[in-house]
Scaffold this motif. Structure first.
Motif, PDB file in Angstrom:
ATOM      1  N   ASP A  72       0.840  -1.199   0.000  1.00 55.71           N
ATOM      2  CA  ASP A  72       0.000   0.000   0.000  1.00 55.71           C
ATOM      3  C   ASP A  72       0.875   1.250   0.000  1.00 55.71           C
ATOM      4  N   LYS A  73       0.221   2.428   0.092  1.00 62.02           N
ATOM      5  CA  LYS A  73       0.976   3.679  -0.011  1.00 62.02           C
ATOM      6  C   LYS A  73       1.936   3.876   1.159  1.00 62.02           C
ATOM      7  N   MET A  74       1.568   3.443   2.341  1.00 63.52           N
ATOM      8  CA  MET A  74       2.492   3.551   3.470  1.00 63.52           C
ATOM      9  C   MET A  74       3.767   2.773   3.180  1.00 63.52           C
ATOM     10  N   GLU A  75       3.609   1.559   2.676  1.00 69.66           N
ATOM     11  CA  GLU A  75       4.762   0.716   2.368  1.00 69.66           C
ATOM     12  C   GLU A  75       5.547   1.259   1.173  1.00 69.66           C
ATOM     13  N   THR A  76       4.854   1.955   0.271  1.00 75.34           N
ATOM     14  CA  THR A  76       5.543   2.573  -0.864  1.00 75.34           C
ATOM     15  C   THR A  76       6.446   3.706  -0.388  1.00 75.34           C
ATOM     16  N   TRP A  77       5.958   4.511   0.557  1.00 75.18           N
ATOM     17  CA  TRP A  77       6.804   5.552   1.160  1.00 75.18           C
ATOM     18  C   TRP A  77       8.004   4.916   1.864  1.00 75.18           C
ATOM     19  N   LYS A  78       7.755   3.823   2.546  1.00 73.35           N
ATOM     20  CA  LYS A  78       8.835   3.121   3.252  1.00 73.35           C
ATOM     21  C   LYS A  78       9.898   2.644   2.261  1.00 73.35           C
ATOM     22  N   MET A  79       9.458   2.078   1.148  1.00 70.56           N
ATOM     23  CA  MET A  79      10.394   1.612   0.126  1.00 70.56           C
ATOM     24  C   MET A  79      11.219   2.778  -0.406  1.00 70.56           C
ATOM     25  N   ALA A  80      10.548   3.892  -0.690  1.00 74.22           N
ATOM     26  CA  ALA A  80      11.253   5.066  -1.210  1.00 74.22           C
ATOM     27  C   ALA A  80      12.314   5.545  -0.227  1.00 74.22           C
ATOM     28  N   ASP A  81      11.968   5.539   1.044  1.00 70.26           N
ATOM     29  CA  ASP A  81      12.908   5.968   2.074  1.00 70.26           C
ATOM     30  C   ASP A  81      14.108   5.024   2.132  1.00 70.26           C
ATOM     31  N   GLU A  82      13.849   3.731   2.082  1.00 68.59           N
ATOM     32  CA  GLU A  82      14.929   2.737   2.121  1.00 68.59           C
ATOM     33  C   GLU A  82      15.829   2.831   0.892  1.00 68.59           C
ATOM     34  N   LEU A  83      15.269   3.318  -0.212  1.00 69.14           N
ATOM     35  CA  LEU A  83      16.050   3.497  -1.441  1.00 69.14           C
ATOM     36  C   LEU A  83      16.768   4.847  -1.470  1.00 69.14           C
ATOM     37  N   GLY A  84      16.582   5.629  -0.412  1.00 65.89           N
ATOM     38  CA  GLY A  84      17.245   6.927  -0.320  1.00 65.89           C
ATOM     39  C   GLY A  84      16.575   8.033  -1.091  1.00 65.89           C
ATOM     40  N   GLY A  85      15.280   7.848  -1.414  1.00 65.49           N
ATOM     41  CA  GLY A  85      14.612   8.834  -2.252  1.00 65.49           C
ATOM     42  C   GLY A  85      13.383   9.482  -1.654  1.00 65.49           C
ATOM     43  N   LEU A  86      13.256   9.487  -0.339  1.00 64.37           N
ATOM     44  CA  LEU A  86      12.048  10.043   0.282  1.00 64.37           C
ATOM     45  C   LEU A  86      11.846  11.511  -0.088  1.00 64.37           C
ATOM     46  N   ASP A  87      12.908  12.315  -0.013  1.00 59.38           N
ATOM     47  CA  ASP A  87      12.777  13.737  -0.321  1.00 59.38           C
ATOM     48  C   ASP A  87      12.430  13.967  -1.788  1.00 59.38           C
ATOM     49  N   VAL A  88      13.015  13.158  -2.654  1.00 58.90           N
ATOM     50  CA  VAL A  88      12.715  13.275  -4.083  1.00 58.90           C
ATOM     51  C   VAL A  88      11.236  12.991  -4.339  1.00 58.90           C
ATOM     52  N   ILE A  89      10.733  11.926  -3.751  1.00 56.98           N
ATOM     53  CA  ILE A  89       9.328  11.565  -3.938  1.00 56.98           C
ATOM     54  C   ILE A  89       8.420  12.649  -3.369  1.00 56.98           C
ATOM     55  N   ARG A  90       8.755  13.132  -2.204  1.00 60.96           N
ATOM     56  CA  ARG A  90       7.900  14.117  -1.541  1.00 60.96           C
ATOM     57  C   ARG A  90       7.869  15.456  -2.272  1.00 60.96           C
ATOM     58  N   ASP A  91       9.020  15.887  -2.787  1.00 64.62           N
ATOM     59  CA  ASP A  91       9.130  17.252  -3.292  1.00 64.62           C
ATOM     60  C   ASP A  91       9.119  17.385  -4.813  1.00 64.62           C
ATOM     61  N   MET A  92       9.547  16.346  -5.535  1.00 64.97           N
ATOM     62  CA  MET A  92       9.745  16.497  -6.981  1.00 64.97           C
ATOM     63  C   MET A  92       8.685  15.808  -7.835  1.00 64.97           C
ATOM     64  N   THR A  93       7.885  14.935  -7.241  1.00 68.67           N
ATOM     65  CA  THR A  93       6.916  14.177  -8.037  1.00 68.67           C
ATOM     66  C   THR A  93       5.593  14.913  -8.158  1.00 68.67           C
ATOM     67  N   LEU A  94       4.824  14.525  -9.169  1.00 72.70           N
ATOM     68  CA  LEU A  94       3.480  15.075  -9.359  1.00 72.70           C
ATOM     69  C   LEU A  94       2.498  13.907  -9.423  1.00 72.70           C
ATOM     70  N   THR A  95       1.715  13.784  -8.370  1.00 73.50           N
ATOM     71  CA  THR A  95       0.718  12.721  -8.283  1.00 73.50           C
ATOM     72  C   THR A  95      -0.693  13.299  -8.330  1.00 73.50           C
TER      73      THR A  95
END
Length: 225
Positions: A168-191
């Motif tokens: 789910d989306k919580m686990e997707t955020w977790k994956m992004a964080d583990e991949l070192g991309g939490l800030d990129v996902i939070r700030d640079m993406t358009l959903t």
């Protein structure tokens, strides 16, 4: 059926949103070379493609944009038509008006053609059955069916990989964080369905789902310090 040729490279179906960017980060950890393929299908927010290019450039990923304007002509929906307001809640019957008939089938088919021309078998897409918002073309059964069809249609062994299918989306955020991309996902993406980068508008279905997942993950991180 032709043998697999190049398992060091992969193609990511890339919209510049949360899920596809998480998949891009995932692919960059697993392959020597990654291609990102985006689609211009007359979406209301050209910023989506700009975000995709910006993210691809940040990670040094070769980025291609394919013209899919015909899809807009054939399948009117609230993501391409300014005169249609995005459904804020799922309808009692049928699919939300943000669903684009045939979109994932068409996108994956063209990405498969793109991949085969480069001798690549692995295609990565960010669909999820856990958070599929009522979209039938995000289901695992569809992906498996299309994978078989593409193999038969082109006499080639594709492998459509779905890293987010069962999370789910919580686990997707977790994956992004583990991949070192939490800030990129939070700030640079358009959903956001209303075309607002980062946190978005806050009230369309996509923003609600994204924020709920983010809040749950932040709580999870706090609880597991």
């Amino acid at each position: 059926m032709q043998n697999l040729k190049n398992k060091d490279e992969a193609v990511v179906v890339f919209s510049g949103g949360q899920d596809s960017t998480t998949c891009l980060l995932w692919a960059l950890k697993k392959y020597k070379k990654v291609y990102a393929v985006s689609f211009d299908y007359g979406q209301r927010h050209a910023l989506e493609l700009e975000c995709a290019k910006e993210i691809a450039d940040k990670f040094g990923v070769e980025h291609h944009i394919l013209d899919m304007g015909l899809l807009n002509q054939l399948a009117p929906n609230s993501l391409t038509r300014t005169d249609m307001k995005v459904d804020e809640n799922a309808p009692d019957e049928g699919t939300p008006n943000s669903f684009v008939d045939g979109r994932n089938m068409v996108f994956l088919t063209f990405v498969a053609i793109f991949a085969k021309q480069r001798g690549i078998s692995d295609i990565i897409t960010g669909v999820s059955q856990s958070d599929f918002s009522g979209y039938p073309d995000c289901r695992d059964i569809f992906i498996k069916s299309l994978n078989t069809t593409l193999n038969l249609a082109m006499d080639y062994e594709f492998d459509i990989i779905t890293p987010l299918m069962w999370i789910d989306k919580m686990e997707t955020w977790k994956m992004a964080d583990e991949l070192g991309g939490l800030d990129v996902i939070r700030d640079m993406t358009l959903t956001c369905y209303n075309g607002i980068k980062g946190e978005g508008c806050g009230h369309c279905p996509s923003c609600k789902l994204r924020k709920k997942g983010y809040d749950l993950y932040m709580k999870y991180k706090e609880d597991h310090k």
